[in-house]
Scaffold this motif. Sequence first.
Motif, short mmCIF file in Angstrom:
data_model
loop_
_atom_site.label_atom_id
_atom_site.label_comp_id
_atom_site.label_asym_id
_atom_site.label_seq_id
_atom_site.Cartn_x
_atom_site.Cartn_y
_atom_site.Cartn_z
N PHE A 75 6.99 4.16 -7.03
CA PHE A 75 6.57 4.60 -8.36
C PHE A 75 7.22 3.68 -9.39
O PHE A 75 8.25 4.01 -9.96
N ASP A 76 6.61 2.55 -9.59
CA ASP A 76 7.18 1.55 -10.48
C ASP A 76 6.37 1.51 -11.77
O ASP A 76 5.16 1.33 -11.74
N PHE A 77 7.04 1.68 -12.89
CA PHE A 77 6.35 1.70 -14.17
C PHE A 77 6.48 0.38 -14.92
O PHE A 77 5.87 0.22 -15.97
N MET A 112 0.79 -1.23 0.00
CA MET A 112 0.00 0.00 0.00
C MET A 112 0.82 1.28 0.00
O MET A 112 0.55 2.19 -0.76
N TRP A 113 1.81 1.41 0.85
CA TRP A 113 2.42 2.73 1.06
C TRP A 113 3.72 2.91 0.31
O TRP A 113 3.81 3.66 -0.64
N LEU A 114 4.77 2.25 0.72
CA LEU A 114 6.08 2.47 0.12
C LEU A 114 6.43 1.45 -0.96
O LEU A 114 7.37 1.66 -1.71
N PHE A 119 -4.42 0.66 -10.82
CA PHE A 119 -4.61 0.63 -9.37
C PHE A 119 -3.84 -0.51 -8.71
O PHE A 119 -4.38 -1.28 -7.92
N ALA A 120 -2.57 -0.61 -9.04
CA ALA A 120 -1.74 -1.72 -8.57
C ALA A 120 -1.63 -1.76 -7.05
O ALA A 120 -1.48 -2.82 -6.47
N GLY A 121 -1.71 -0.61 -6.39
CA GLY A 121 -1.62 -0.59 -4.94
C GLY A 121 -2.84 -1.15 -4.25
O GLY A 121 -2.83 -1.41 -3.05
N PHE A 122 -3.91 -1.35 -4.99
CA PHE A 122 -5.17 -1.81 -4.41
C PHE A 122 -5.59 -3.19 -4.91
O PHE A 122 -6.67 -3.67 -4.58
N GLN A 123 -4.77 -3.82 -5.73
CA GLN A 123 -5.11 -5.12 -6.28
C GLN A 123 -3.99 -6.12 -6.00
O GLN A 123 -2.84 -5.74 -5.81
N PRO A 124 -4.32 -7.41 -6.00
CA PRO A 124 -3.28 -8.42 -5.78
C PRO A 124 -2.27 -8.46 -6.92
O PRO A 124 -2.61 -8.20 -8.07
#
Length: 95
Positions: free
Chosen positions: A43-45, A22-24, A73-78
Amino acid sequence: MNHVFTIGIQERHTIAIEYEQMWLGRFEIKVDGATAISRLFMFDFKFSRDFDLWVGIHEKHHIHINKTRPVFFAGFQPHTYTIWIDGIIVNKFDA
């Protein structure tokens, strides 16, 4: 997300994959409690990352881990993790 597995027959090693999504975006692979690989993916592209390491002294094993993230929404999905040991897929999971 934490995922732990053990490899080796005579020379046993515990491998732990830890990912704080979620955060870092902290990602670590630990071998017997010691950090072997540590990365930040805030910030991974790239959609896919590969990690390789060798464990063992007398009984060597090559571990390859692929981490694939969703497009949106990679931070919110598996994320999908695929683990190879000595060239054989041993586990694939979403976390």
